[in-house]
Design an enzyme around this catalytic site. Structure first.
Site, PDB file in Angstrom:
ATOM      1  N   PRO A   2       0.826  -1.208   0.000  1.00 22.03           N
ATOM      2  CG  PRO A   2      -0.823  -1.593   1.583  1.00 22.03           C
ATOM      3  CD  PRO A   2       0.502  -2.107   1.102  1.00 22.03           C
ATOM      4  CD  GLU A   3       2.381   3.268  -3.889  1.00 23.67           C
ATOM      5  OE1 GLU A   3       3.098   4.264  -3.824  1.00 23.67           O
ATOM      6  OE2 GLU A   3       2.765   2.210  -4.421  1.00 23.67           O
ATOM      7  CE  LYS A  51       5.284   2.960   1.166  1.00 29.04           C
ATOM      8  NZ  LYS A  51       6.073   2.040   0.340  1.00 29.04           N
TER       9      LYS A  51
END
Length: 277
Positions: A2-3, A51
């Site tokens: 995930p960004e 993150k």
């Protein structure tokens, strides 16, 4: 992986479900925390940092989670459905009278004192979606290793926090730079930092990472995930290769992103250095 914008959205969903409500269920399915019981304590805040997710709980406690490649949070009204499957993928369950949050496939689940949060996120550079975003500091950090490939420098969360593989590839395309180009030859670091912020900020409220301005399926990205397909600008075939250390796949257009020395990953050993998430 995930960004930063995806983590930002996860934090917002968790905040709406958990903050200012007392926990009625805390089920940690990781050995180190298996006996921990936080029921009765309210959740005070959910804070994204790059993150990472920091869930602050009454009593100077912070739950630190990181989604890495496959982790997800699933949230549903308490009592309306069974826990998601496969059950062996559940790492933790946090519930209150109204909402239940289930952490799936998370490789990082740890509990620490809120006062010690810096031990897990203190190494991070400026957060692209944080209230303290500092483009000048991000640019300074990018520039401090001028011989490093720009693609590797962008992924290093110690430089600026929130960029993943999608944005690494798309930023390099938008700047017209091959991802293995040394930072010193890649152009103004401040321009890189500013563009990165613009991309993540534009997607902070949107599902998916749209970098072209076109939300239709198959048209959301310039190069990421488009190996073998024609470049939307010049028609050349998009290429892909593993770059960096550890190696991560990247995508580029050989015509729109010329290498400064004419090389390609096929005829050189791409340099790189380890980066922390």
């Amino acid at each position: 992986m995930p960004e930063g914008d995806s983590v930002y959205q996860a934090a917002r969903r968790l905040r709406a479900a958990l903050v200012d409500r007392a926990l009625t269920v805390t089920d940690f399915r990781v050995p180190r925390l298996a006996t921990v019981d936080l029921t009765g304590r309210p959740v005070l805040a959910v804070v994204p940092r790059g993150k990472h997710l920091l869930t602050r709980i009454e009593g100077d406690l912070t739950l630190h989670t990181h989604l890495r490649m496959d982790g997800t949070w699933e949230i549903h009204p308490t009592g309306t459905r069974p826990l998601p499957r496969p059950w062996h993928a559940i790492r933790l369950v946090l519930a209150n009278a109204a909402q239940t949050a289930v952490g799936m496939r998370m490789p990082v689940v740890e509990l620490l004192r809120t006062a010690d949060e810096s031990t897990v996120v203190g190494h991070l550079g400026p957060d692209l979606l944080g209230p303290d975003w500092d483009p000048a500091e991000a640019a300074r950090r990018l520039a401090r290793r001028p011989d490093r490939p720009i693609g590797d420098a962008l992924l290093d969360q110690r430089n600026l926090a929130g960029i993943g593989n999608v944005y690494r590839a798309e930023l390099c395309f938008l700047r017209g730079v091959a991802p293995w180009t040394p930072v010193a030859a890649a152009g103004d670091p401040h321009a890189w930092a500013t563009l990165a912020h613009r991309l993540l900020y534009a997607n902070r409220d949107r599902v998916g990472h749209v970098t072209t301005g076109d939300t239709r399926p198959g048209r959301r990205h310039w190069v990421y995930g488009r190996a073998g397909r024609p470049c939307a600008r010049c028609g050349s075939r998009i290429r892909r290769a593993d770059l960096g250390d550890p190696p991560r796949v990247t995508f580029w257009c050989p015509r729109c992103q010329p290498s400064p020395d004419g090389s390609t990953p096929g005829d050189r050993r791409p340099g790189g250095s380890s980066y922390r998430a």
